[in-house]
Design a protein around this motif. Structure first.
Motif, PDB file in Angstrom:
ATOM      1  N   SER A  33       0.822  -1.204   0.000  1.00 60.96           N
ATOM      2  CA  SER A  33       0.000   0.000   0.000  1.00 60.96           C
ATOM      3  C   SER A  33       0.858   1.257   0.000  1.00 60.96           C
ATOM      4  O   SER A  33       1.969   1.283   0.531  1.00 60.96           O
ATOM      5  N   GLU A  34       0.315   2.309  -0.589  1.00 65.02           N
ATOM      6  CA  GLU A  34       1.025   3.585  -0.610  1.00 65.02           C
ATOM      7  C   GLU A  34       1.198   4.127   0.802  1.00 65.02           C
ATOM      8  O   GLU A  34       2.214   4.767   1.106  1.00 65.02           O
ATOM      9  N   GLU A  35       0.235   3.835   1.674  1.00 68.37           N
ATOM     10  CA  GLU A  35       0.341   4.276   3.068  1.00 68.37           C
ATOM     11  C   GLU A  35       1.552   3.624   3.746  1.00 68.37           C
ATOM     12  O   GLU A  35       2.300   4.291   4.476  1.00 68.37           O
TER      13      GLU A  35
END
Length: 305
Positions: free
Chosen positions: A81-83
């Motif tokens: 995930s980008e997070e």
């Protein structure tokens, strides 16, 4: 001494359960020493697994190490995930002005593509050139090694008749080198690759350190720049090859079981890790050599006296 990794990185729990000392940023700030700065350019899709594998080896040193996780800027991950990436990783653009004592470039799942067709190849070219001025010593792994050999030395790779897949016995060609101190004469090393390097294209500025007559060169040292090229995977855990095999089977691929991995060839039995000690030796030797030769002032890295 401990390894400092990004605060709250999930790998910390795994490392601590294995006895690896882990330090957070606030504790590291109170240490009145100059820790080694090690960067890990993680090109693998399963970022958490790969970062854990390398942190496990880098963190086993008696020296204090600050590990910076790095990703290419020009690529959007499909598996992480980008997070997660924003929380624990720096893009190369964010670290390009920094200096590192050591830097590791991992493999990538693009083995069957020409280098120039890899989406982030232009950035990889910049990164590889950057290691010559901003890194004291670099270790290129698997596809990262193939890419660097191609870029720096014009080494040619070719597709083998069948995938080299399993745990293979190798031979030391350069046992006197400091990188292989403590190695046995014929270490078992995990291998997972479709390509080999054409030996006739290696040139006189490369020295083979670990070899296998059947599946090709394993590890080389660069004689003109501070770099090692490891084409195989001592960093793998016991499940890495097994999980890859099971993934291929589920995908309907006709992949044979990894050679010499499962006890008695029984794929229902949990594999043993028979290369762990050599993995630790390689990284301890690497970090020890870096520690003894790197400048105390980070800004002097890359300068020619």
């Amino acid at each position: 001494m401990p390894i400092r990794i990004p605060d709250h990185l999930p790998a910390a729990k795994t490392l601590q359960s294995e006895g690896v000392m882990v330090m957070d940023s606030s504790r590291a700030a109170r240490q009145d020493i100059r820790p080694l700065q090690i960067g890990l350019l993680n090109l693998m899709p399963n970022k958490e697994r790969t970062e854990t594998q390398f942190a496990r080896l880098i963190g086993a040193t008696p020296l204090q190490v600050d590990l910076t996780l790095v990703r290419v800027s020009d690529h959007k991950s499909k598996n992480t995930s980008e997070e997660y990436l924003k929380s624990f990783y720096s893009t190369w653009e964010e670290v390009r002005e920094r200096k590192f004592d050591g830097f590791v470039v991992t493999g990538a799942p693009v083995a069957n593509m020409p280098f120039e067709e890899v989406k982030y190849w232009s950035e990889m070219l910049e990164i590889m050139d950057w290691t010559e001025t901003n890194v004291h010593h670099t270790m290129f792994i698997c596809w990262g090694a193939q890419a660097a050999l191609h870029h720096f030395h014009g080494a040619r790779r070719y597709r083998m008749p069948s995938k080299a897949f399993g745990v293979f016995r190798h031979k030391l060609v350069g046992p006197q080198t400091p990188w292989l101190h403590g190695f046995s004469d014929s270490p078992m090393i995990p291998v997972s690759r479709y390509n080999d390097i054409d030996r006739t294209s290696l040139g006189e500025n490369l020295e083979v350190l670990i070899d296998n007559d059947d599946i090709g060169v394993c590890m080389l040292e660069d004689k003109v720049r501070p770099a090692l090229y490891m084409l195989n995977h001592l960093e793998y855990d016991n499940r890495s090859l097994a999980d890859e095999y099971e993934r291929d089977v589920k995908a309907g691929l006709d992949t044979p079981p990894p050679v010499n991995l499962f006890p008695h060839g029984d794929t229902t039995v949990e594999p043993e890790n028979r290369w762990r000690s050599h993995a630790h030796l390689l990284f301890q030797n690497w970090i020890n050599e870096i520690y003894q030769t790197t400048p105390y002032e980070l800004e002097r890295i890359g300068l020619r006296d």
